[in-house]
Every structure is written in C-alpha cells, then in structure tokens.
Design a protein around this motif. Structure first.
Motif, PDB file in Angstrom:
ATOM      1  N   ILE A  27      25.117 104.545  31.603  1.00 20.17           N
ATOM      2  CA  ILE A  27      25.862 104.361  32.934  1.00 20.17           C
ATOM      3  C   ILE A  27      25.007 104.563  33.880  1.00 20.17           C
ATOM      4  N   ALA A  28      24.133 105.657  34.176  1.00 13.71           N
ATOM      5  CA  ALA A  28      23.556 105.780  35.290  1.00 13.71           C
ATOM      6  C   ALA A  28      22.705 104.761  35.879  1.00 13.71           C
ATOM      7  N   ILE A  29      22.266 103.939  34.968  1.00 13.92           N
ATOM      8  CA  ILE A  29      21.221 102.812  35.527  1.00 13.92           C
ATOM      9  C   ILE A  29      22.052 101.740  36.049  1.00 13.92           C
ATOM     10  N   ARG A  30      23.295 101.580  35.558  1.00 13.17           N
ATOM     11  CA  ARG A  30      24.117 100.501  36.116  1.00 13.17           C
ATOM     12  C   ARG A  30      24.984 100.773  37.317  1.00 13.17           C
ATOM     13  N   ILE A  31      24.906 101.975  38.085  1.00 13.74           N
ATOM     14  CA  ILE A  31      25.980 102.488  39.083  1.00 13.74           C
ATOM     15  C   ILE A  31      24.787 103.017  40.104  1.00 13.74           C
ATOM     16  N   CYS A  32      25.642 102.742  41.420  1.00 13.13           N
ATOM     17  CA  CYS A  32      24.681 103.058  42.549  1.00 13.13           C
ATOM     18  C   CYS A  32      24.610 104.671  42.660  1.00 13.13           C
ATOM     19  N   HIS A  33      25.427 105.604  42.090  1.00 15.52           N
ATOM     20  CA  HIS A  33      25.173 106.910  42.204  1.00 15.52           C
ATOM     21  C   HIS A  33      25.215 107.458  41.082  1.00 15.52           C
ATOM     22  N   PRO A  34      23.831 107.770  40.433  1.00 16.96           N
ATOM     23  CA  PRO A  34      23.669 108.300  39.058  1.00 16.96           C
ATOM     24  C   PRO A  34      24.342 109.704  38.865  1.00 16.96           C
ATOM     25  N   GLU A  38      27.867 111.312  34.699  1.00 18.54           N
ATOM     26  CA  GLU A  38      28.313 112.375  33.883  1.00 18.54           C
ATOM     27  C   GLU A  38      29.714 112.216  34.111  1.00 18.54           C
ATOM     28  N   ASP A  39      30.526 112.189  34.976  1.00 14.45           N
ATOM     29  CA  ASP A  39      31.913 111.972  34.852  1.00 14.45           C
ATOM     30  C   ASP A  39      32.309 110.637  33.993  1.00 14.45           C
ATOM     31  N   LEU A  40      31.753 109.751  34.163  1.00  9.93           N
ATOM     32  CA  LEU A  40      32.040 108.358  33.450  1.00  9.93           C
ATOM     33  C   LEU A  40      31.673 108.558  32.063  1.00  9.93           C
ATOM     34  N   ALA A  41      30.490 109.156  31.922  1.00  9.45           N
ATOM     35  CA  ALA A  41      30.298 109.551  30.305  1.00  9.45           C
ATOM     36  C   ALA A  41      31.325 110.427  29.898  1.00  9.45           C
ATOM     37  N   GLN A  42      31.926 111.422  30.445  1.00  9.12           N
ATOM     38  CA  GLN A  42      32.876 112.273  29.885  1.00  9.12           C
ATOM     39  C   GLN A  42      34.154 111.311  29.823  1.00  9.12           C
ATOM     40  N   ASP A  43      34.339 110.610  30.494  1.00  9.34           N
ATOM     41  CA  ASP A  43      35.702 109.549  30.471  1.00  9.34           C
ATOM     42  C   ASP A  43      35.420 108.647  29.169  1.00  9.34           C
ATOM     43  N   VAL A  44      34.234 108.278  28.702  1.00 12.01           N
ATOM     44  CA  VAL A  44      34.078 107.328  27.750  1.00 12.01           C
ATOM     45  C   VAL A  44      34.418 108.354  26.433  1.00 12.01           C
ATOM     46  N   PHE A  45      33.956 109.308  26.349  1.00 12.88           N
ATOM     47  CA  PHE A  45      34.470 110.201  25.187  1.00 12.88           C
ATOM     48  C   PHE A  45      35.870 110.576  25.298  1.00 12.88           C
ATOM     49  N   VAL A  46      36.504 110.598  26.423  1.00 13.40           N
ATOM     50  CA  VAL A  46      37.885 110.986  26.498  1.00 13.40           C
ATOM     51  C   VAL A  46      38.596 109.706  25.880  1.00 13.40           C
ATOM     52  N   ARG A  47      38.081 108.352  26.278  1.00 14.26           N
ATOM     53  CA  ARG A  47      38.759 107.318  25.608  1.00 14.26           C
ATOM     54  C   ARG A  47      38.582 107.120  24.297  1.00 14.26           C
ATOM     55  N   LEU A  48      37.321 107.576  23.858  1.00 16.05           N
ATOM     56  CA  LEU A  48      36.906 107.585  22.499  1.00 16.05           C
ATOM     57  C   LEU A  48      38.042 108.472  21.408  1.00 16.05           C
ATOM     58  N   LEU A 148      13.420  93.805  50.729  1.00  8.31           N
ATOM     59  CA  LEU A 148      13.837  94.834  49.884  1.00  8.31           C
ATOM     60  C   LEU A 148      14.540  94.250  48.654  1.00  8.31           C
ATOM     61  N   SER A 149      14.683  95.309  47.553  1.00  7.50           N
ATOM     62  CA  SER A 149      15.392  94.639  46.416  1.00  7.50           C
ATOM     63  C   SER A 149      16.772  94.723  46.791  1.00  7.50           C
ATOM     64  N   PRO A 150      17.426  93.622  45.905  1.00  8.01           N
ATOM     65  CA  PRO A 150      19.044  93.427  46.208  1.00  8.01           C
ATOM     66  C   PRO A 150      19.783  94.769  45.578  1.00  8.01           C
ATOM     67  N   ARG A 151      19.232  95.330  44.737  1.00  4.19           N
ATOM     68  CA  ARG A 151      20.017  96.758  44.327  1.00  4.19           C
ATOM     69  C   ARG A 151      19.692  97.654  45.368  1.00  4.19           C
ATOM     70  N   THR A 152      18.607  97.672  45.908  1.00  6.95           N
ATOM     71  CA  THR A 152      18.408  98.754  47.263  1.00  6.95           C
ATOM     72  C   THR A 152      19.193  98.390  48.469  1.00  6.95           C
ATOM     73  N   VAL A 153      19.724  97.208  48.645  1.00  8.56           N
ATOM     74  CA  VAL A 153      20.397  96.931  49.606  1.00  8.56           C
ATOM     75  C   VAL A 153      21.931  97.258  49.244  1.00  8.56           C
ATOM     76  N   GLU A 154      22.313  97.044  47.981  1.00  4.84           N
ATOM     77  CA  GLU A 154      23.710  97.501  47.619  1.00  4.84           C
ATOM     78  C   GLU A 154      23.718  98.820  47.671  1.00  4.84           C
ATOM     79  N   CYS A 155      22.972  99.584  47.185  1.00  6.09           N
ATOM     80  CA  CYS A 155      23.252 100.904  47.464  1.00  6.09           C
ATOM     81  C   CYS A 155      23.409 101.290  48.554  1.00  6.09           C
ATOM     82  N   GLN A 156      22.215 101.036  49.615  1.00  6.78           N
ATOM     83  CA  GLN A 156      22.447 101.426  50.843  1.00  6.78           C
ATOM     84  C   GLN A 156      23.715 101.134  51.621  1.00  6.78           C
TER      85      GLN A 156
END
Length: 176
Positions: A27-34, A38-48, A148-156
């Motif tokens: 998840i961390a490598i796919r979203i702008c705010h690593p 942790e919260d999203l990972a917890q949500d994954v296990f809640v859904r499981l 700049l990289s497009p990912r950097t621009v998106e995050c900024q």
C-alpha cells in the motif's frame, strides 16, 4: 464459541503476522502518504475478517492483495473526486457583477486567504500548485516543465491542496 470460529481465529492471526508487513509496504508504495499505509493495511485485515466465511488457506493471499488493491483504488478515486474548494469557487463564480455585495466581499476575502496560504507554501510546492491552479497544467505537463517525476508532482500537488483546504477550512470555521 464454536470450533469453526476458533479455527479461523488462529488462521487469521497467522495471516496477520505473516502478511501484515507485506500488505503495508504494498500500500505504501502506491499512495502519496506512506504513513497512511498502516491504517489502510489494518482496513485490509478488517475486511478479511468481515468476509471470513469466504476465506480459505488457498485463496487468502490473493484475497488480501485484491482487498488492498481495491482500498488503494478507492482512496485514489476519493482524492480525485474531491474537487479542490478554491478551484471550484474560482471556476464557478460567473459574472461577479451579478453577485451581491456580500458575495463579492466574501469572494475577495477568500481570494486573499488563498493567496496568503499559497505564498507560505515551500517554493517548489508553490510553483507546482500555481502551474496546476492558475495555468491548469496536468501533472505530467508540470513534471516535464520542471524536470521532475510525475509522481513527485502528484505528491507535492496533493500536499499543497491539502494545506490550502485545511487552512481555509480552519479560517472559515472561526467565522461560523
């Protein structure tokens, strides 16, 4: 507690311990705010856990990855669906001469607040935000223009918009 529930509890604990770090990193490598991973990972296990009736040892891995991918996709969609408050105001105020005096005063106040918060952004972030907001350039176009990289621009851009929204929300909550 029945035997089947007890068996799944142990299986769930094993899955959590075995896959938690991988899912968080996925998840961390796919979203702008690593730090949100942790919260999203917890949500994954809640859904499981919520869908435990459909889980078995052979499919748990693919199910975890699918849930994580869907949560990341939902988060990204929510981000892009949330129209930037300032952009909405600027783009939807038609002929200002038709507006009431009160609306004109509020618009001017909003414009000043917006200018203030943008001026206080870090230089690179401010430049990216201005190219997006005032010149309506896309992230790839801004990335090319600023080397700049497009990912950097998106995050900024995400950080700048969040700063602007938070500042304006706080300023307007003081009024109301």
């Amino acid at each position: 507690m029945n035997k089947q529930s007890s068996t799944f509890d142990g299986f769930f604990s094993e899955c959590y311990l075995k896959y938690r770090v991988f899912i968080k990193n996925y998840i961390a490598i796919r979203i702008c705010h690593p730090y949100e991973a942790e919260d999203l990972a917890q949500d994954v296990f809640v859904r499981l856990w919520e869908h435990r009736a459909f889980v078995n040892k052979d499919t748990v891995w693919s199910l975890l990855v699918t849930i994580a991918r869907n949560l990341v996709t939902d988060k990204i969609r929510r981000y892009y669906k949330q129209e930037d408050f300032i952009s909405y105001i600027y783009n939807n105020v038609e002929d200002r001469s038709r507006n009431t005096t009160e609306e004109a005063v509020q618009y001017d106040e909003l414009e000043k607040l917006h200018h203030t918060v943008v001026e206080n952004l870090p230089a690179k972030r401010r430049r990216i935000y201005e190219l997006s907001f005032h010149h309506e350039l896309s992230c790839p176009a801004i990335a090319g223009k600023l080397s700049l990289s497009p990912r950097t621009v998106e995050c900024q851009l995400l950080l700048a918009r969040k700063t602007v929204r938070t500042y304006l929300k706080n300023e307007f909550s003081k009024v109301g």
